[in-house]
Design an enzyme around this catalytic site. Structure first.
Site, mmCIF file in Angstrom:
data_model
loop_
_atom_site.group_PDB
_atom_site.id
_atom_site.type_symbol
_atom_site.label_atom_id
_atom_site.label_comp_id
_atom_site.label_asym_id
_atom_site.label_seq_id
_atom_site.Cartn_x
_atom_site.Cartn_y
_atom_site.Cartn_z
ATOM 1 N N ASP A 152 -6.823 9.566 0.323
ATOM 2 C CA ASP A 152 -6.195 8.286 -0.001
ATOM 3 C C ASP A 152 -7.007 7.189 0.672
ATOM 4 O O ASP A 152 -6.875 6.944 1.867
ATOM 5 C CB ASP A 152 -4.733 8.292 0.490
ATOM 6 C CG ASP A 152 -4.016 6.978 0.198
ATOM 7 O OD1 ASP A 152 -4.701 5.996 -0.176
ATOM 8 O OD2 ASP A 152 -2.786 6.926 0.357
ATOM 9 N N PHE B 5 0.460 7.351 5.668
ATOM 10 C CA PHE B 5 1.203 6.452 4.775
ATOM 11 C C PHE B 5 0.560 6.458 3.396
ATOM 12 O O PHE B 5 -0.656 6.293 3.270
ATOM 13 C CB PHE B 5 1.235 5.017 5.316
ATOM 14 C CG PHE B 5 1.990 4.084 4.413
ATOM 15 C CD1 PHE B 5 3.387 4.103 4.381
ATOM 16 C CD2 PHE B 5 1.326 3.213 3.550
ATOM 17 C CE1 PHE B 5 4.098 3.270 3.524
ATOM 18 C CE2 PHE B 5 2.034 2.368 2.693
ATOM 19 C CZ PHE B 5 3.422 2.396 2.691
ATOM 20 N N LYS C 96 -5.570 -1.464 -3.184
ATOM 21 C CA LYS C 96 -5.764 -2.679 -2.363
ATOM 22 C C LYS C 96 -6.971 -3.544 -2.746
ATOM 23 O O LYS C 96 -6.855 -4.376 -3.622
ATOM 24 C CB LYS C 96 -5.774 -2.293 -0.888
ATOM 25 C CG LYS C 96 -4.382 -1.791 -0.438
ATOM 26 C CD LYS C 96 -4.098 -2.028 1.023
ATOM 27 C CE LYS C 96 -2.626 -1.885 1.335
ATOM 28 N NZ LYS C 96 -2.167 -0.532 1.632
HETATM 29 C C1 LIG Z 1 -0.967 0.301 1.159
HETATM 30 C C2 LIG Z 1 -1.200 1.760 1.002
HETATM 31 C C3 LIG Z 1 -0.596 2.484 -0.044
HETATM 32 C C4 LIG Z 1 0.416 1.877 -0.976
HETATM 33 O O1 LIG Z 1 -0.135 0.876 -1.747
HETATM 34 P P1 LIG Z 1 0.845 -0.126 -2.580
HETATM 35 O O2 LIG Z 1 -0.117 -0.903 -3.419
HETATM 36 O O3 LIG Z 1 1.574 -0.951 -1.581
HETATM 37 O O4 LIG Z 1 1.739 0.705 -3.386
HETATM 38 C C5 LIG Z 1 -0.936 3.814 -0.185
HETATM 39 N N1 LIG Z 1 -1.804 4.400 0.651
HETATM 40 C C6 LIG Z 1 -2.406 3.747 1.655
HETATM 41 C C7 LIG Z 1 -3.380 4.444 2.541
HETATM 42 C C8 LIG Z 1 -2.104 2.408 1.889
HETATM 43 O O5 LIG Z 1 -2.659 1.754 2.911
#
Ligand SMILES: *Cc1c(COP(=O)(O)O)cnc(C)c1O
Length: 396
Positions: free
Chosen positions: A226, A141, A255
């Site tokens: 990521d 994700f 985050k």
């Molecule tokens: C939450 C998340 C995103 C997206 O972040 P947003 O601030 O909601 O756009 C991208 N990558 C990972 C691994 C995430 O957990």
């Protein structure tokens, strides 16, 4: 906290939100109005133990006094300052990020969210390599804007919005052969979460991230980690990849980075960023002094209050306590690293999560049968004990 029925939790705000805000979230029936440390309160004054922390955003807990002080100081000084001017807090944050990341990661592009940090990574990888294809992982994700959505896996998120960005291939996670099968001469980069968060706290097999590193070096393609969810101390190290003794070419953060203030960061080397010319990428809000001072305060507090050590210690205790549930017929698996934890059940998880809420415990889900727990890094053993007590009552 004793069980509450719905009358003790519903209020007029809920109807108003449903009327006026896009109904894209599966709502829990409480209105949160206040937070302090590991707790939040609803509009009726009911107290909850918050192991959601805004999907892992409030890593210092809510309203950490030192964080609040720094933010208030910055608000009264300056909130916004576009990237065309220099700014003291932005300069300090750039320097600080270079200090806490591996030596090859010495340059940062600042934005406002996880998905933006991934968009920048994709554009940067294409520009720096002159190639277009990206290999991502099944169950991965990376966000909801079209580029980040294209590298995300979940069918339900993707299907309604096709056509997406072309040139993305999804390989089975944890299997280097699957990566090799998807590689072509047009591959620019591989993007992976060092621990798959939304996918259900999936920890890759030992050595996998290093194999990815070696493969990228061999083929001269870029490795993107990521760390939007796994970074900033969540796993007991500042970044989850540090458990694997390897490093990325590009890293995405968001985050927890600014303790709750919106921020995104795409971090790479001087050399890779040199391919991105002036005007080829930008963000109006990105790198604003408020978010930058939030990130500086967050990193400062993580270091001064030894929150990496705490996440590691309390996380180990949490895992040990949770493992007793493996004896229950309702529980299939418990897994995690530091304070990034999942519990998988036989039955649908939503009923358990709802019962937990009724008993004053807020947790997340991943898919249909996994409970995801993302506590603040300030969590104490006694908070774990409280959680285990509540979960015991629900799972048995
Ligand atoms: C939450 C998340 C995103 C997206 O972040 P947003 O601030 O909601 O756009 C991208 N990558 C990972 C691994 C995430 O957990």
């Amino acid at each position: 906290m004793s069980d509450k029925n719905q009358d003790q939790r519903s209020d007029s705000f809920q109807g108003i939100e449903d009327s006026y805000l896009a109904e894209v979230y599966a709502k829990r029936p409480i209105t949160l109005v206040k937070g302090e440390g590991v707790n939040v309160w609803d509009a009726h004054g009911n107290k909850y133990l918050d192991l959601v922390t805004g999907h892992g955003v409030a890593i210092l807990g809510h309203s950490h006094p030192k964080f609040v002080e720094k933010i208030q100081e910055q608000i009264s000084k300056m909130i916004t300052c576009p990237g065309i001017f220099y700014n003291d807090k932005r300069a300090k944050l750039g320097e600080k990020i270079a200090e806490i990341t591996p030596s090859n990661l010495d340059k940062t592009f600042l934005s406002n969210s996880g998905t933006e940090s991934v968009e920048a990574a994709i554009k940067l990888a294409r520009k720096a390599t002159g190639k277009t294809e990206i290999i991502a992982l099944k169950k991965g994700f990376h966000g909801r804007t079209l580029g980040a959505l294209s590298v995300s896996w979940t069918r339900k998120y993707r299907e309604p919005f096709k056509p997406l960005v072309s040139g993305v291939k999804h390989a089975s996670a944890g299997d280097i052969e699957a990566i090799k099968e998807n590689y072509t001469k047009d591959t620019a980069a591989i993007i992976v979460e060092p621990i798959q968060g939304e996918g259900g706290v999936i920890i890759h097999p030992k050595g996998y991230l290093r194999e990815l590193r070696e493969f990228c070096d061999e083929k001269e393609i870029l490795l993107v980690f990521d760390e939007v969810q796994s970074g900033m101390g969540r796993t007991g190290k500042m970044f989850a990849f540090e458990h694997s003794k390897t490093h990325p070419d590009i890293m995405c953060l968001a985050k927890g980075l600014a303790g709750g203030i919106p921020i995104g960061a795409t971090i790479s080397s001087n050399e890779i960023f040199s391919h991105l010319k002036k005007g080829e990428h930008s963000s109006t809000f990105g790198g604003n002094p408020l978010a930058c001072s939030g990130a500086l305060a967050t990193i400062d507090i993580i270091e001064n209050e030894k929150l990496l050590e705490n996440a590691s210690k309390v996380g180990d205790y949490f895992m040990k306590e949770l493992s007793q549930f493996l004896e229950l017929p309702s529980v299939i698996d418990v897994r995690g690293m530091g304070l990034m934890i999942a519990l998988q059940t036989k039955q649908r998880i939503s009923d358990y999560v709802r019962s937990a809420l009724d008993k004053g415990l807020l947790v997340l889900t991943s898919g249909l049968a996994t409970m995801r727990i993302l506590p603040p890094l300030i969590l104490l053993k006694e908070n774990v004990d409280e959680t285990i007590d509540i979960l015991k009552g629900i799972l048995e």
